[in-house]
Scaffold this motif. Sequence first.
Motif, PDB file in Angstrom:
ATOM      1  N   LYS A  12     -12.613  53.619  33.839  1.00 19.32           N
ATOM      2  CA  LYS A  12     -11.841  53.441  35.061  1.00 19.32           C
ATOM      3  C   LYS A  12     -11.216  52.056  35.120  1.00 19.32           C
ATOM      4  N   TYR A  13     -10.033  52.000  35.675  1.00 20.71           N
ATOM      5  CA  TYR A  13      -9.379  50.716  35.905  1.00 20.71           C
ATOM      6  C   TYR A  13      -8.813  50.716  37.313  1.00 20.71           C
ATOM      7  N   LEU A  14      -8.567  49.518  37.828  1.00 18.53           N
ATOM      8  CA  LEU A  14      -8.070  49.393  39.196  1.00 18.53           C
ATOM      9  C   LEU A  14      -6.552  49.524  39.248  1.00 18.53           C
ATOM     10  N   GLN A  15      -5.870  48.915  38.279  1.00 21.03           N
ATOM     11  CA  GLN A  15      -4.418  48.987  38.270  1.00 21.03           C
ATOM     12  C   GLN A  15      -3.900  48.724  36.863  1.00 21.03           C
ATOM     13  N   LYS A  16      -2.870  49.471  36.484  1.00 19.15           N
ATOM     14  CA  LYS A  16      -2.213  49.257  35.200  1.00 19.15           C
ATOM     15  C   LYS A  16      -1.146  48.177  35.404  1.00 19.15           C
ATOM     16  N   LEU A  17      -1.212  47.120  34.595  1.00 22.14           N
ATOM     17  CA  LEU A  17      -0.301  45.988  34.760  1.00 22.14           C
ATOM     18  C   LEU A  17       0.801  45.939  33.716  1.00 22.14           C
ATOM     19  N   GLY A  18       0.614  46.615  32.597  1.00 22.75           N
ATOM     20  CA  GLY A  18       1.634  46.588  31.555  1.00 22.75           C
ATOM     21  C   GLY A  18       1.189  47.318  30.312  1.00 22.75           C
ATOM     22  N   VAL A  19       1.987  47.177  29.251  1.00 23.24           N
ATOM     23  CA  VAL A  19       1.686  47.815  27.974  1.00 23.24           C
ATOM     24  C   VAL A  19       1.879  46.814  26.845  1.00 23.24           C
ATOM     25  N   TYR A  20       1.169  47.066  25.754  1.00 20.36           N
ATOM     26  CA  TYR A  20       1.261  46.242  24.549  1.00 20.36           C
ATOM     27  C   TYR A  20       1.246  47.176  23.353  1.00 20.36           C
ATOM     28  N   ASP A  21       2.331  47.136  22.563  1.00 20.69           N
ATOM     29  CA  ASP A  21       2.447  47.976  21.376  1.00 20.69           C
ATOM     30  C   ASP A  21       2.568  47.091  20.146  1.00 20.69           C
ATOM     31  N   PRO A  22       1.465  46.899  19.400  1.00 18.16           N
ATOM     32  CA  PRO A  22       1.510  46.030  18.226  1.00 18.16           C
ATOM     33  C   PRO A  22       2.125  46.694  16.999  1.00 18.16           C
ATOM     34  N   ASN A  23       2.509  47.962  17.097  1.00 16.37           N
ATOM     35  CA  ASN A  23       3.015  48.688  15.939  1.00 16.37           C
ATOM     36  C   ASN A  23       4.481  48.408  15.652  1.00 16.37           C
ATOM     37  N   THR A  24       5.195  47.826  16.586  1.00 13.92           N
ATOM     38  CA  THR A  24       6.599  47.497  16.373  1.00 13.92           C
ATOM     39  C   THR A  24       6.705  46.051  15.908  1.00 13.92           C
ATOM     40  N   ASN A  25       7.846  45.710  15.348  1.00 16.10           N
ATOM     41  CA  ASN A  25       8.043  44.332  14.891  1.00 16.10           C
ATOM     42  C   ASN A  25       9.303  43.792  15.525  1.00 16.10           C
ATOM     43  N   PRO A  26       9.268  42.841  16.413  1.00 16.78           N
ATOM     44  CA  PRO A  26       8.107  42.169  16.985  1.00 16.78           C
ATOM     45  C   PRO A  26       7.385  43.091  17.960  1.00 16.78           C
ATOM     46  N   ALA A  27       6.137  42.775  18.231  1.00 18.13           N
ATOM     47  CA  ALA A  27       5.315  43.613  19.102  1.00 18.13           C
ATOM     48  C   ALA A  27       5.946  43.699  20.494  1.00 18.13           C
ATOM     49  N   ARG A  28       5.856  44.880  21.085  1.00 16.35           N
ATOM     50  CA  ARG A  28       6.435  45.098  22.414  1.00 16.35           C
ATOM     51  C   ARG A  28       5.384  44.781  23.468  1.00 16.35           C
ATOM     52  N   VAL A  29       5.724  43.861  24.370  1.00 18.97           N
ATOM     53  CA  VAL A  29       4.833  43.491  25.467  1.00 18.97           C
ATOM     54  C   VAL A  29       5.616  43.614  26.768  1.00 18.97           C
ATOM     55  N   GLU A  30       5.161  44.493  27.643  1.00 22.06           N
ATOM     56  CA  GLU A  30       5.788  44.657  28.951  1.00 22.06           C
ATOM     57  C   GLU A  30       4.710  44.420  30.003  1.00 22.06           C
ATOM     58  N   VAL A  31       5.004  43.520  30.926  1.00 21.39           N
ATOM     59  CA  VAL A  31       4.023  43.168  31.955  1.00 21.39           C
ATOM     60  C   VAL A  31       4.713  43.139  33.314  1.00 21.39           C
ATOM     61  N   ASN A  32       4.049  43.682  34.329  1.00 20.31           N
ATOM     62  CA  ASN A  32       4.514  43.583  35.704  1.00 20.31           C
ATOM     63  C   ASN A  32       4.065  42.207  36.207  1.00 20.31           C
ATOM     64  N   ILE A  33       4.993  41.273  36.266  1.00 20.90           N
ATOM     65  CA  ILE A  33       4.663  39.872  36.560  1.00 20.90           C
ATOM     66  C   ILE A  33       4.069  39.718  37.956  1.00 20.90           C
TER      67      ILE A  33
END
Length: 185
Positions: A32-53
């Motif tokens: 369980k988690y309280l809230q999803k804040l973003g995603v991180y995909d290390p499989n792409t180059n450069p890695a994809r990082v999306e965050v709800n600031i």
Amino acid sequence: MGVKIRLQRHGKKGYPFYWIVAADSRAKRDGKYLQKLGVYDPNTNPARVEVNIEESLKWLQNGAIPTNTARTLLSYRGVMLKHHLNKGVLKGALKQEKADEKFQEWLKEKESKISANQDKISKEIDKSKAEKLKLEKESNEKRVLERENAAKEAALKDEAPAEEAASKDEAPAEEAASKDEAPAE
């Protein structure tokens, strides 16, 4: 209850994909988690990082503690800088406008670095594709030349036995003619 900002693993075996979540520190890694804040995909180059600031800032201001990896990812997107600037505003060291201006400058600089890195990577990929294509063409040309040479050699071999057979047929006739002439002399 201690709240942590951490990664939650998703994806398949050997191909991980992570969510950045705010979760109770006692909860399981993928529980369980309280809230999803973003995603991180290390499989792409450069890695994809999306965050709800904004949501990440809210959790940090309320006392959530990021794990080392989550801190790195939040820092990569500027959340930790914005959190630091907001602390300066609360203490009276900065004005909100000045803090927002600094943050926007940092974002522009970061985006230019990221786009430059992406351009560099795409150029390297294009260059490697061009080199592979060049090597492929060279090997194809070499293969074609080898086939042509083999075909010529096969044609010469086919002609050579035919000429030898023809010359062998002529040779015994000449020998016989010379033998016939010899006793006559």
